[in-house]
Design an enzyme around this catalytic site. Structure first.
Site, PDB file in Angstrom:
ATOM      1  N   GLY A  13      -3.867  -5.575  -2.829  1.00  0.00           N
ATOM      2  CA  GLY A  13      -3.973  -4.796  -1.575  1.00  0.00           C
ATOM      3  C   GLY A  13      -5.412  -4.598  -1.136  1.00  0.00           C
ATOM      4  N   GLY A  15      -6.288  -2.695   1.392  1.00  0.00           N
ATOM      5  CA  GLY A  15      -6.320  -1.389   2.541  1.00  0.00           C
ATOM      6  C   GLY A  15      -7.345  -0.746   1.968  1.00  0.00           C
ATOM      7  CG  PHE A  16      -7.741   2.889   4.023  1.00  0.00           C
ATOM      8  CD1 PHE A  16      -8.928   2.949   4.855  1.00  0.00           C
ATOM      9  CD2 PHE A  16      -6.904   2.983   4.773  1.00  0.00           C
ATOM     10  CE1 PHE A  16      -9.234   3.108   6.137  1.00  0.00           C
ATOM     11  CE2 PHE A  16      -6.656   3.325   6.433  1.00  0.00           C
ATOM     12  CZ  PHE A  16      -8.147   3.414   6.676  1.00  0.00           C
ATOM     13  CD  GLU A 174      -1.546   9.696  15.515  1.00  0.00           C
ATOM     14  OE1 GLU A 174      -2.289  10.406  14.830  1.00  0.00           O
ATOM     15  OE2 GLU A 174      -1.187   8.787  14.992  1.00  0.00           O
ATOM     16  CG  ASP A 303       0.110   5.144   1.471  1.00  0.00           C
ATOM     17  OD1 ASP A 303      -0.817   6.259   1.183  1.00  0.00           O
ATOM     18  OD2 ASP A 303       0.183   4.662   2.426  1.00  0.00           O
ATOM     19  CB  ALA A 319      -7.312   6.967   5.468  1.00  0.00           C
ATOM     20  CD  GLN A 320     -11.959  10.505   3.088  1.00  0.00           C
ATOM     21  OE1 GLN A 320     -12.164  10.682   2.005  1.00  0.00           O
ATOM     22  NE2 GLN A 320     -12.467   9.800   3.914  1.00  0.00           N
TER      23      GLN A 320
HETATM   24  C1  LIG Z   1       0.785   4.481  11.877  1.00  0.00           C
HETATM   25  C2  LIG Z   1       0.142   5.270  10.761  1.00  0.00           C
HETATM   26  C3  LIG Z   1      -0.715   6.153  11.068  1.00  0.00           C
HETATM   27  C4  LIG Z   1      -1.758   6.732  10.104  1.00  0.00           C
HETATM   28  N1  LIG Z   1      -2.401   7.823  10.392  1.00  0.00           N
HETATM   29  C5  LIG Z   1      -3.302   8.202   9.373  1.00  0.00           C
HETATM   30  C6  LIG Z   1      -4.377   9.158   9.665  1.00  0.00           C
HETATM   31  O1  LIG Z   1      -4.590   9.308  11.098  1.00  0.00           O
HETATM   32  N2  LIG Z   1      -5.296   9.810   8.803  1.00  0.00           N
HETATM   33  C7  LIG Z   1      -4.996   9.145   7.778  1.00  0.00           C
HETATM   34  O2  LIG Z   1      -5.685   9.852   6.872  1.00  0.00           O
HETATM   35  N3  LIG Z   1      -4.117   8.515   7.398  1.00  0.00           N
HETATM   36  C8  LIG Z   1      -3.186   7.894   8.048  1.00  0.00           C
HETATM   37  N4  LIG Z   1      -2.448   7.100   7.751  1.00  0.00           N
HETATM   38  C9  LIG Z   1      -1.898   6.729   6.100  1.00  0.00           C
HETATM   39  C10 LIG Z   1      -3.021   5.713   5.828  1.00  0.00           C
HETATM   40  O3  LIG Z   1      -3.361   4.661   6.629  1.00  0.00           O
HETATM   41  C11 LIG Z   1      -2.814   5.461   4.366  1.00  0.00           C
HETATM   42  O4  LIG Z   1      -2.601   6.395   3.415  1.00  0.00           O
HETATM   43  C12 LIG Z   1      -3.523   4.408   3.684  1.00  0.00           C
HETATM   44  O5  LIG Z   1      -3.572   3.190   4.622  1.00  0.00           O
HETATM   45  C13 LIG Z   1      -3.114   3.985   2.449  1.00  0.00           C
HETATM   46  O6  LIG Z   1      -4.211   2.912   1.984  1.00  0.00           O
HETATM   47  P1  LIG Z   1      -3.720   2.004   0.780  1.00  0.00           P
HETATM   48  O7  LIG Z   1      -4.756   1.210   0.419  1.00  0.00           O
HETATM   49  O8  LIG Z   1      -2.982   2.702  -0.202  1.00  0.00           O
HETATM   50  O9  LIG Z   1      -2.600   1.098   1.394  1.00  0.00           O
HETATM   51  P2  LIG Z   1      -2.665   0.219   2.780  1.00  0.00           P
HETATM   52  O10 LIG Z   1      -3.757   0.713   3.825  1.00  0.00           O
HETATM   53  O11 LIG Z   1      -1.434   0.134   3.289  1.00  0.00           O
HETATM   54  O12 LIG Z   1      -2.840  -1.306   2.254  1.00  0.00           O
HETATM   55  C14 LIG Z   1      -2.163  -1.852   1.374  1.00  0.00           C
HETATM   56  C15 LIG Z   1      -2.384  -3.684   1.647  1.00  0.00           C
HETATM   57  O13 LIG Z   1      -1.795  -4.071   0.530  1.00  0.00           O
HETATM   58  C16 LIG Z   1      -1.354  -5.240   1.036  1.00  0.00           C
HETATM   59  N5  LIG Z   1      -0.092  -5.528   0.341  1.00  0.00           N
HETATM   60  C17 LIG Z   1       1.186  -4.974   0.134  1.00  0.00           C
HETATM   61  N6  LIG Z   1       2.000  -5.646  -0.632  1.00  0.00           N
HETATM   62  C18 LIG Z   1       1.149  -6.747  -1.190  1.00  0.00           C
HETATM   63  C19 LIG Z   1       1.593  -7.849  -2.082  1.00  0.00           C
HETATM   64  N7  LIG Z   1       2.658  -7.766  -2.716  1.00  0.00           N
HETATM   65  N8  LIG Z   1       0.598  -8.596  -2.309  1.00  0.00           N
HETATM   66  C20 LIG Z   1      -0.598  -8.828  -1.590  1.00  0.00           C
HETATM   67  N9  LIG Z   1      -0.690  -7.772  -0.736  1.00  0.00           N
HETATM   68  C21 LIG Z   1       0.055  -6.780  -0.491  1.00  0.00           C
HETATM   69  C22 LIG Z   1      -0.930  -5.033   2.468  1.00  0.00           C
HETATM   70  O14 LIG Z   1      -1.081  -6.110   3.335  1.00  0.00           O
HETATM   71  C23 LIG Z   1      -1.968  -4.199   2.728  1.00  0.00           C
HETATM   72  O15 LIG Z   1      -3.149  -4.746   3.447  1.00  0.00           O
HETATM   73  C24 LIG Z   1      -1.427   6.288   8.557  1.00  0.00           C
HETATM   74  C25 LIG Z   1      -0.645   5.418   8.332  1.00  0.00           C
HETATM   75  C26 LIG Z   1       0.241   4.537   9.169  1.00  0.00           C
HETATM   76  C27 LIG Z   1       1.112   3.485   8.907  1.00  0.00           C
END
Ligand SMILES: Cc1cc2nc3c(=O)[nH]c(=O)nc-3n(C[C@H](O)[C@H](O)[C@H](O)COP(=O)(O)OP(=O)(O)OC[C@H]3O[C@@H](n4cnc5c(N)ncnc54)[C@H](O)[C@@H]3O)c2cc1C
Length: 425
Positions: A13, A15-16, A174, A303, A319-320
């Protein structure tokens, strides 16, 4: 490049959470492999602006490879990881027999939408997690306006210009606010038969207030703002079915083909292959250092994780939460090499904010609460600062300023719908 220490870390992943871990570990000589299904990191907080034609996907996404171009011990690979073998300590991408070995595994694969046991609703009630989701929602919305203009039947015009958003968390609020702005202002002069100002935008929420994680007074302010903008807010309202024709809420039925799902999440299904301790949202119930209960070399973060921190605060799925967890886990892994005991995570709440529309937002920073224009400016500054690429910061800022004065939304492209296949009119 710092001297390699011989330890392999595999991160699923980009992501953040995943990117935050990779950056820190790379600087300490770990051999990091970062897998993502996609080649780009998405700034999810601005996805709704892509879905409502304010921004284009490239303005909120950035190639993961470019993020690590100066860190040569981070290898970025595209791959959907579907198998994890804990005994052999390796993972495999979908449709590949290649195995990738690790000393440490970090699961940072985020979450998807969940439909409370009704997966069939997904066909009509689209969620918003990726740029692809945002483009689909945008096209369906724009095409509905076109159908409303073309139809001969008033009933159908009503259906095409009705939008139902399920879930009044930040994403739902939003989206509802942005769709209201599109229909009441941005496109108001663009049609001849269809008066877009008559569009119906309904925000459905199961609990008794919108943005229910915020203080009550901010929730009430947000509801008032939404209503002033022309959004119908239905509280204590539970969706009982979603079909091609519309949404059922108890005895009420709203005819629409525009349903947006912002009501529930479920964490990556991969979690079940690394731990049996999973909550009802599919998140791993982890140790205070984010490792799984079964294996100290496997971590779930962002997440994917469910954790009450050292102060008893639930680490939020924002995100944080993800960025801080990523940096913390990297620190624990670095500490392992120095035989340091693992620590317990404490979440640092930098504040939370949600935007409702032009000059309208709410924010809570420490004990301070803001709403209206100040909160909206604060929201804009923070979001610009957190965008990954400098060029995107400038472009987004420029688009926001232009749109503030003109009310226009620049990215109103329909690419995939074909009017000649549409029999509904
Ligand atoms: C529409 C929306 C609005 C939001 N607004 C806010 C906000 O205003 N403020 C805030 O703080 N938070 C906000 N959030 C929440 C925040 O974006 C998430 O909490 C954050 O992105 C979580 O980060 P993460 O790295 O856990 O997951 P993610 O950012 O979701 O990253 C997960 C990554 O894993 C990859 N992945 C998944 N499964 C696999 C796999 N099997 N193999 C390889 N790669 C994989 C995905 O492609 C993705 O790139 C929002 C979320 C959404 C959906």
């Amino acid at each position: 490049m710092s001297k390699l220490n011989g330890k392999k870390v595999l991160i699923i992943g980009g992501g953040f959470a995943g990117c935050s871990t990779a950056k820190k570990l790379a600087k300490h000589g770990f051999e990091v492999t970062l897998f993502d299904k996609r080649n780009h990191h998405v700034f999810q907080p601005l996805l709704y602006q892509v879905a409502t034609a304010m921004l284009s996907p490239a303005q909120i996404a950035y190639p993961i490879r470019s993020m690590f171009r100066h860190l040569k011990n981070v290898r970025v690979l595209i791959g959907n990881i579907t198998r994890i073998n804990k005994d052999k300590k390796c993972v495999q991408p979908k449709r590949s027999n290649q195995e990738f070995y690790y000393d440490y595994l970090i699961l940072a694969a985020g979450a998807r939408h969940s439909y409370f046991g009704n997966p069939e609703w997904e066909k009509y009630a689209w969620g918003l997690k990726t740029t692809r989701d945002a483009l689909k929602i945008r096209e369906r919305m724009l095409y509905s306006f076109e159908k409303a203009e073309r139809t001969r039947f008033e009933e159908k015009r009503k259906k095409f210009s009705t939008f139902v958003i399920v879930g009044a968390g930040p994403t739902g609020v939003e989206m509802a606010g942005a769709i209201a702005e599109v229909t009441k202002r941005s496109i108001a002069d663009d049609f001849t038969q269809f008066d877009s100002k008559t569009s119906r935008i309904v925000l459905v929420e199961g609990s008794d207030r919108v943005l229910n994680r915020y203080p009550t007074e901010l929730s009430d302010k947000a509801k008032k703002d939404l209503e002033q903008m022309g959004v119908e807010v239905k509280l204590n309202a539970i969706v009982s079915n979603v079909t091609k024709e519309g949404v059922h809420i108890g005895d009420d039925f709203i005819e629409t083909e525009n349903v947006i799902w912002a009501a529930g999440n479920t964490a990556s299904p991969l979690i079940k292959s690394v731990t049996e301790h999973v909550n009802r949202m599919g998140q791993a119930e982890v140790n205070p250092d984010f490792s799984t209960k079964e294996d100290p070399s496997i971590f779930c973060i962002g997440d994917c994780a469910f954790l009450e921190d050292a102060k008893g605060t639930l680490v939020p799925a924002v995100a944080q939460g993800a960025i801080q967890a990523g940096a913390f886990v990297a620190k624990q892994i670095i500490g392992d090499l120095q035989n340091k005991p693992r620590g317990s995570f404490t979440y640092y709440d930098k504040g939370s904010m949600a935007t409702i529309g032009r000059s309208r937002a709410i924010a809570k920073v420490g004990g301070l609460k803001f709403s209206g224009f100040i909160a909206w400016v604060l929201w804009g500054v923070v979001h610009i600062l957190f965008l990954v690429d400098f060029r995107n910061k400038i472009l987004v800022f420029f688009d926001w300023v232009t749109s503030y004065f003109t009310h226009k939304r620049a990215v109103r492209l329909i690419n995939t719908h074909r009017a000649d296949t549409d029999k509904e009119n």
